[in-house]
Design a protein around this motif. Structure first.
Motif, short mmCIF file in Angstrom:
data_model
loop_
_atom_site.label_atom_id
_atom_site.label_comp_id
_atom_site.label_asym_id
_atom_site.label_seq_id
_atom_site.Cartn_x
_atom_site.Cartn_y
_atom_site.Cartn_z
N GLY B 163 -43.31 -21.76 -15.86
CA GLY B 163 -43.03 -20.34 -15.98
C GLY B 163 -43.40 -19.76 -17.33
O GLY B 163 -43.29 -18.56 -17.55
N LYS B 172 -33.71 -30.19 -17.71
CA LYS B 172 -32.99 -29.00 -17.25
C LYS B 172 -32.12 -29.33 -16.05
O LYS B 172 -30.96 -28.90 -15.97
N ASN B 189 -38.06 -18.64 -9.55
CA ASN B 189 -38.56 -17.44 -10.21
C ASN B 189 -39.96 -17.10 -9.69
O ASN B 189 -40.94 -17.75 -10.05
N ASN B 317 -39.76 -22.07 -12.03
CA ASN B 317 -40.89 -21.27 -11.56
C ASN B 317 -41.44 -21.83 -10.23
O ASN B 317 -41.21 -22.99 -9.89
N THR B 320 -43.65 -24.90 -10.65
CA THR B 320 -42.84 -26.06 -11.01
C THR B 320 -42.29 -26.72 -9.74
O THR B 320 -42.43 -27.93 -9.54
C1 LIG Z 1 -40.23 -11.35 -20.61
C2 LIG Z 1 -40.26 -12.62 -19.83
C3 LIG Z 1 -40.85 -12.65 -18.58
C4 LIG Z 1 -40.87 -13.81 -17.84
N1 LIG Z 1 -41.48 -13.78 -16.62
C5 LIG Z 1 -41.49 -14.91 -15.88
C6 LIG Z 1 -42.10 -14.91 -14.60
O1 LIG Z 1 -42.63 -13.89 -14.16
N2 LIG Z 1 -42.09 -16.04 -13.86
C7 LIG Z 1 -41.50 -17.19 -14.34
O2 LIG Z 1 -41.50 -18.19 -13.62
N3 LIG Z 1 -40.93 -17.22 -15.55
C8 LIG Z 1 -40.89 -16.12 -16.33
N4 LIG Z 1 -40.29 -16.16 -17.56
C9 LIG Z 1 -39.64 -17.43 -17.99
C10 LIG Z 1 -38.23 -17.54 -17.43
O3 LIG Z 1 -37.33 -16.94 -18.33
C11 LIG Z 1 -37.80 -19.00 -17.27
O4 LIG Z 1 -38.01 -19.65 -18.49
C12 LIG Z 1 -38.56 -19.74 -16.21
O5 LIG Z 1 -38.45 -19.11 -14.98
C13 LIG Z 1 -38.04 -21.14 -16.10
O6 LIG Z 1 -38.77 -21.88 -15.15
P1 LIG Z 1 -39.61 -23.18 -15.55
O7 LIG Z 1 -38.72 -24.04 -16.41
O8 LIG Z 1 -39.94 -23.80 -14.26
O9 LIG Z 1 -40.79 -22.71 -16.32
C14 LIG Z 1 -40.28 -15.00 -18.34
C15 LIG Z 1 -39.70 -14.98 -19.60
C16 LIG Z 1 -39.69 -13.82 -20.35
C17 LIG Z 1 -39.06 -13.85 -21.70
#
Ligand SMILES: Cc1cc2nc3c(=O)[nH]c(=O)nc-3n(C[C@H](O)[C@H](O)[C@H](O)COP(=O)(O)O)c2cc1C
Ligand code: FES
Lengths: 173, 591
Positions: B163, B172, B189, B317, B320
């Motif tokens: 993500g 996590k 997400n 995400n 992921t």
């Molecule tokens: C402004 C902002 C936008 C984000 N947009 C997304 C997004 O569209 N999709 C996503 O998966 N994570 C996004 N993230 C990261 C999420 O906060 C989160 O870290 C993530 O979903 C965790 O999943 P992962 O550990 O599988 O990467 C964003 C973070 C920020 C700060």
């Protein structure tokens, strides 16, 4: 996020009669008692009416026990919600990164000029609503725009007129 | 679910994801069905609507006859349908003129498709197609495992979140497993807010069950019974296919109560995002699911301790989750052998901009930027123009100059350059793109999308945008650059959430690698890329003009005069400075 706010001040939306309570009440009833129901409910209202009328906000406030200010807070925060009726046709000009690099901004500027509206607004005659979107998912055809369900790829400013004309003609028939 | 899947001898696949549909794939698929109907061949061939395979601008059709080889057709138009049916399906002779060639092969040659393995190969609306290819086997296997051992496996594989931030997924999950709580939640997400990215959507459209299976495995690991997929409303097709997939999985007992006869129960609901970039941030996303404005809050507490409605929550995400089943089925060692020291596995990228091939590609971590553009991208789109920069990571990422395109794409190497891996948007630019303008584009985006809760982001970014606008108008001074750098560092250190903390990156990287371009705007009052309108004279440079007349045809104001064999001329009175002429001129002859 500011579109809805503009819309409110511009038209003073909500001053006139919009929809009847009896049309809204059954929709609201279906969502009562659900956790996290407010946003899906507002989305459903918008799907039904094309926008979120003031009457609907009043009914939701009463039945769901939330203050109107909180509802307007949500409605103006999310770009998806509209507080006024939309134009007959919606033009979505892609301003995603790829389209921007390939000249999408030129299209937006030209459309704003031609239609005399800004992003998120509806033309005086109620025919077109102009919107920007971030990536329509066909970056290979950038710059891209969409009118209602139709895609237009590799668009140049000099063909915008004929695209709009097509929809104006359609309405005349 | 579809009888013809089993009874029909032949199979025809049409890529009908969003990209395919925008190029007319639905008309081709419907045309095929009509043609087969009219020849009474409908039962002999199973027409399958798949997700997109990744190569854009093309309608792809694959014919897999009962005997003989699979043939892929590219750029198929509705009028070609009759020919394919007549010559290939009936006559047994592939239609050479439409068959995929080197361009198609090059696009896939350097890819290693794990997450995308089913995209463009199966009907995402038919669970049997997924089951035929080993679907839900991983979940079945996992349910016989100890959850801690499963988490060990994911940790050992080295899977990091796709993500953006790249947090180790196993770690996590362990936090969430250890957290105390009556009910726990798992969230996918799928908000995909980067304005140049479409990886998650393609996975959801092409292989929704892989995401559901990954979520179910994660839920088992941490002890959750309920999952949510937060998907943007702008993705109607992904939403539709998710709904269908969830309903079919429930019907088969692969979601719901007592899955595979165990006492593990798991259910998934889809929540539609309502159009706010900040809702991709995990705390904002949860606030949005709860029905409020999507405004982030400071961490800690992390979602694992106090997430959705105050309960322990794990959020990952789409990509992921889509990796998880492959790790289970093929083992942590297999997975950890792909990629680099700091980054394991593959990454899906949305390749766009000024390259010949655009689309969705999946390559091993550690592939260099240059390999991406020269391999699947097949080089820059306009040979004559110098390659200039690549933008990686969207509004939180940066612009990297062509001189460092040999940087391997992994978490560690990219953060050294000042960019980030981000979610996978990657956009190539040539000398017709202005780096000041690109920085401004992303700042405009983040200013618009800032939720306004913290001052550094709400006010600081605006001040930066004003400074950049002044530079672009030719009203900047060299002190503006110091101001931008200062402000950028302050915002990085003081903003509340990731949106603000990373929003200065596009400015910082362009200042680092393209400072002379900023200086040209300030000192010489020139925009070398001819993008910033106030610094363009709109005159034809006769040394560069090739008298081709493209600008004349492109001008919507009728301000250009041109005749064959003569230089174009711009009438200053009529010119509206819309830049349509500059956009079409690849000789950079209008300055
Ligand atoms: C402004 C902002 C936008 C984000 N947009 C997304 C997004 O569209 N999709 C996503 O998966 N994570 C996004 N993230 C990261 C999420 O906060 C989160 O870290 C993530 O979903 C965790 O999943 P992962 O550990 O599988 O990467 C964003 C973070 C920020 C700060
Ligand atoms: S950026 Fe416009 S379609 Fe992707």
């Amino acid at each position: 996020m500011t579109n809805a706010t503009n819309a409110m001040t511009k038209t003073g939306a909500g001053t006139g009669q919009d929809v009847d309570r009896s049309e809204v009440e059954p929709i609201v009833a279906a969502f009562q008692g659900r956790q996290g129901a407010i946003i899906p409910l507002l989305q459903e209202i918008q799907r039904r009416f094309g926008y979120v009328p003031k009457t609907a906000v009043d009914v939701i406030s009463e039945k769901m026990g939330v203050y109107p200010v909180e509802l307007y807070g949500i409605l103006t925060f999310y770009a998806q919600f509209y507080l006024e009726p939309r134009g007959k046709h919606t033009i979505k000009v892609c301003q995603g990164t790829a389209c921007y690099i390939m000249g999408g901004k030129l299209l937006l500027d030209q459309l704003e000029e031609d239609l005399q509206v800004h992003d998120g607004e509806t033309t005086e005659d109620g025919q077109f609503t102009l919107e920007t979107v971030a990536c329509l998912g066909c970056c290979g055809m950038a710059p891209v725009m969409m009118v209602d369900g139709d895609f237009y790829g590799s668009v140049k400013t000099n063909i915008l007129d004929s695209i709009l004309e097509h929809y104006r003609e359609q309405d005349k028939q | 679910m579809n009888d013809r899947r089993e009874t029909a001898a032949g199979r025809i696949m049409v890529c009908t994801g969003t990209s395919g549909i925008s190029s007319g794939a639905e008309q081709v698929a419907a045309g095929l069905e009509r043609e087969l109907d009219s020849r009474n061949l409908r039962d002999a061939w199973h027409v399958v609507r798949t997700g997109d395979r990744g190569l854009f601008q093309d309608v792809l059709v694959d014919v897999i006859p009962p005997e003989g080889e699979r043939v892929t057709y590219v750029k198929v138009k509705p009028k070609d349908v009759g020919t394919i049916v007549e010559e290939h399906l009936v006559g047994g002779q592939p239609v050479k003129r439409l068959a995929a060639g080197k361009r198609y092969d090059d696009f896939f040659a350097t890819q290693q498709r794990i997450v995308l393995t089913n995209c463009g190969e199966i009907d995402p609306e038919d669970i049997d197609e997924y089951l035929d290819r080993g679907g839900y086997d991983a979940l079945k296997q996992v349910l016989a495992m100890d959850p801690d051992a499963l988490i060990d496996e994911v940790e050992k594989a080295g899977l990091r979140g796709r993500g953006g931030a790249g947090f180790p997924t196993g770690t996590k999950w362990r936090f969430a497993r250890k957290a105390q709580g009556v009910s726990k939640y798992i969230i996918c997400n799928a908000d995909e807010g980067d304005p140049g990215a479409f990886m998650d959507r393609s996975v959801l459209e092409g292989d929704p069950h892989a995401v559901l299976e990954g979520m179910a495995i994660g839920a088992y690991a941490i002890g959750a019974k309920q999952g949510f997929i937060y998907c943007r409303a702008e993705y109607p097709l992904a939403l539709k296919r998710l709904d269908i997939a969830i309903a079919q999985a429930k019907e088969r007992g692969l979601l719901g109560e007592g899955i595979f006869g165990t006492d593990f129960s798991f259910d998934v609901s889809v929540v539609q995002g309502a159009g706010a970039f900040v809702c991709g941030e995990e705390t904002a996303l949860m606030s949005s699911i709860e029905g409020h404005r999507g405004i982030p809050r400071p961490r800690p507490p992390f979602p694992a301790q106090s997430g959705l409605w105050g309960n322990p929550t794990n959020i990952n995400n789409v990509e992921t989750f889509a990796n998880v089943r492959h790790i289970v089925l093929r083992g942590a060692d297999w997975y950890a052998a792909i990629g680099t020291e700091s980054s394991k596995g593959t990454k899906v990228f949305a390749l766009a901009g000024k390259v010949k091939n655009t689309g969705l590609v999946e390559v091993p971590m550690g592939t260099t930027i240059r390999q991406l553009v020269e391999g699947p991208g097949r080089g820059m789109a306009v040979k004559r123009l110098k390659p200039k920069a690549v933008q990686i990571g969207g509004p939180s990422g940066g612009c990297l100059p062509e001189t460092i395109w040999d940087t391997p794409i992994d978490y560690a190497s990219l953060s050294e350059t000042g960019a980030i891996m981000g979610s996978g948007g990657i956009i190539f630019m040539d000398e017709k793109s202005c780096m000041v303008d690109v920085a401004r584009y992303f700042l405009e985006f983040t200013v618009k999308e800032s939720c306004g809760k913290c001052v550094p982001c709400r006010v600081g970014l605006k001040r930066m945008l004003e400074a950049i606008n002044e530079i672009a108008r030719g009203e900047g001074t060299l002190a503006h650059l110091d101001f931008l750098e200062d402000m950028a560092h302050t915002i990085q250190q003081t903003a509340l959430c990731g949106l603000g903390q990373t929003a200065p990156n596009p400015v910082l990287t362009t200042l680092r690698y393209f400072r002379e371009e900023y200086e040209a705007h300030i000192v010489d009052k020139k925009c070398p890329a001819h993008v910033c309108t106030d610094l363009i004279e709109f005159v034809v440079d006769e040394e560069k003009c090739t008298k081709c007349g493209l600008c004349f045809k492109a001008c919507p104001a009728g301000a250009i005069t041109w005749q064959k064999g003569e230089f174009a001329k711009i009438d200053q009175e009529k010119c509206t400075k819309c830049r349509s002429c500059i956009n079409v001129c690849d000789f950079m002859a209008i300055r």
